[in-house]
Design an enzyme around this catalytic site. Structure first.
Site, short mmCIF file in Angstrom:
data_model
loop_
_atom_site.label_atom_id
_atom_site.label_comp_id
_atom_site.label_asym_id
_atom_site.label_seq_id
_atom_site.Cartn_x
_atom_site.Cartn_y
_atom_site.Cartn_z
N GLY A 1 1.00 -1.05 0.11
CA GLY A 1 0.31 -0.13 -0.38
C GLY A 1 0.86 1.00 0.30
N ALA B 1 2.93 4.61 1.73
CA ALA B 1 2.49 6.02 2.67
C ALA B 1 1.40 5.95 3.67
CB ALA B 1 3.35 6.95 2.76
N SER C 1 -1.59 4.67 4.07
CA SER C 1 -2.61 3.81 3.95
C SER C 1 -3.18 2.52 5.19
CB SER C 1 -2.38 2.95 2.33
OG SER C 1 -0.99 2.16 3.01
N LYS D 1 -1.92 0.17 5.82
CA LYS D 1 -1.29 -1.70 5.50
C LYS D 1 -0.91 -1.88 7.01
CE LYS D 1 2.45 0.34 3.60
NZ LYS D 1 3.02 1.88 4.61
N THR E 1 12.26 -3.29 10.72
CA THR E 1 13.46 -3.31 10.11
C THR E 1 13.81 -1.43 9.82
OG1 THR E 1 12.05 -2.61 7.84
CG2 THR E 1 13.14 -4.71 8.14
N HIS F 1 4.14 3.80 16.54
CA HIS F 1 3.90 2.79 15.74
C HIS F 1 3.78 1.42 16.37
CE1 HIS F 1 3.21 2.25 11.27
NE2 HIS F 1 4.32 3.32 11.09
N ARG F 2 4.57 1.58 16.90
CA ARG F 2 4.95 0.55 18.46
C ARG F 2 3.78 0.82 19.59
NH1 ARG F 2 9.16 -1.72 21.25
NH2 ARG F 2 10.65 -0.80 20.29
N ARG G 1 0.20 -1.18 19.10
CA ARG G 1 0.83 -2.57 18.52
C ARG G 1 0.30 -3.42 20.15
NH1 ARG G 1 5.66 -2.08 15.49
NH2 ARG G 1 6.57 -2.49 17.62
N ASP H 1 7.73 -5.50 9.16
CA ASP H 1 7.64 -4.63 9.02
C ASP H 1 8.53 -3.28 8.78
OD1 ASP H 1 5.79 -2.38 8.32
OD2 ASP H 1 4.52 -1.89 9.85
#
Lengths: 178, 178, 178
Positions: free
Chosen positions: A10, A12, A14, A16, A36, A51-52, A55, A83
């Site tokens: 997808g 940026a 988006s 995904k 990564t 992001h972390r 989750r 990811d």
């Protein structure tokens, strides 16, 4: 348990990664988050910590910018969420790997995913739907990532394109029908 | 009449506005065209007047670059076509709104759309499928618009991706089947 | 033999040319490869020779950067693969053609394709899914190619979007079902 490769692409922002996390969470089991990303600057640190925070807190996280095939071999949970392929390809390029070297690593990554007794979710970015970039390095990255994505999508059991948080099925069972 | 939110996204010059206009015109009733564009320069004036000449002449037009939630509340036709979320987000950014402020306004926009007894068509742009932009402002815009789009798509009853003038259904009944 | 127009679009390095070649090869007959690329520099020469090495060696190749309608009229094999509309539009722009002139040529191209007793495969690029380009020429190209793509997609019998080497059907029979 059967080996299964799930490809999620997808643009940026988006959605995904969020889709990949929902997909992974359906199993009800622990998921290894294989990151990564490298936190070179404040902007990247912000992105990583945001992001972390999205989750589940009990998912084991492993950071590996370069040797992702080895990191996949070391995963012990049934599901692993990588990811993302796009940062991995960028990391390899900046570490001096040739295009052929990056594609050879991609083959190793897919072999490691296929050898795992569980689900490997590969998140990546589409970067080729804009105007041709001015600089040669960006054009080279666009080419390399395009080839990496094509190989991973071809090797996958299921593939999804995420647009504005919604999902188009490229390969396999439409997501809504699960 | 039931409230209905229709989300239409696509690249630049993908035919998304024309699709949204055909969609709106099917109702056979008057459609309010709610424009967020501001004519700062000749290029933009050209784009606006070209778009206008392609719409039915009897559609009431309202221009509102910033307070779109209030503009939606004031619409009196059953259908309203908002073109586009992407310029609206850009207008808010340049007017000094924070990312959180823009997302709060997005929530208000969706509440106004949901409160209307009719169809609200939201047109927007995909801007995240290219190489990472060089400048921080463009990266911020790409992030913010991505979040705005995800929220609006999630709240929609139907969602479409327009590519080269053709339509992929992201959510709801495939368009061809109407 | 019936005239048939097949439209294939996708991002850079999405696998759209390879898809178009697989599609063309299914016929089992000779395919004319109509190339619009011009080898101005080493990077382009590399791209062209790499593409050539991936095609069947016995396919007749014709290079025509500008007068593609005439080149289509001269094709004698049942199937022709035009790769690609996006370079053709770029060539016309740099040769000084106006936007209206390019769209008039597009109409001629489609008339030539429709007049052929066989399949014409048109490969093109999506370039409008990124941030608005800084320079006016790139914005003009994005507009013109968007209009060219919309016209060709509208006139096609089948249309496909290629993403990471996989295919979404925009129009006609889903590719997998052949």
């Amino acid at each position: 348990m059967k080996s299964r490769i799930v490809f999620v692409t997808g643009g940026a922002r988006s959605g995904k990664s969020a889709f990949a996390e929902r997909y992974a969470a359906r199993s009800g089991q622990l998921v290894t988050y294989l990151a990564t990303a490298q936190a070179f600057d404040e902007e990247m640190k912000d992105r990583i910590s945001r992001h972390r925070s999205e989750r589940p807190a009990d998912w084991p996280t492993r950071e590996e910018p370069l040797d992702v095939p080895a990191a996949l071999n070391a995963v012990s949970t049934p599901t692993v969420l990588l990811d993302c392929l796009s940062l991995w390809a960028s990391n390899l390029m900046f570490a001096g790997h040739s295009d052929d070297g990056i594609l050879a690593q991609t083959t190793q990554l897919l072999e490691a995913a296929r050898a795992r007794p569980g689900t490997t979710i590969l998140v990546t970015n589409e970067v080729g739907f804009g105007i041709v970039p001015d600089n040669a390095l960006a054009r080279r990255y666009r080419d390399v990532l395009g080839w990496v994505n094509q190989r991973c999508a071809a090797a996958s059991d299921e593939a999804y394109l995420v647009v504005s948080g919604l999902t188009l099925t490229l390969k396999g069972t439409p997501y809504d029908h699960f």
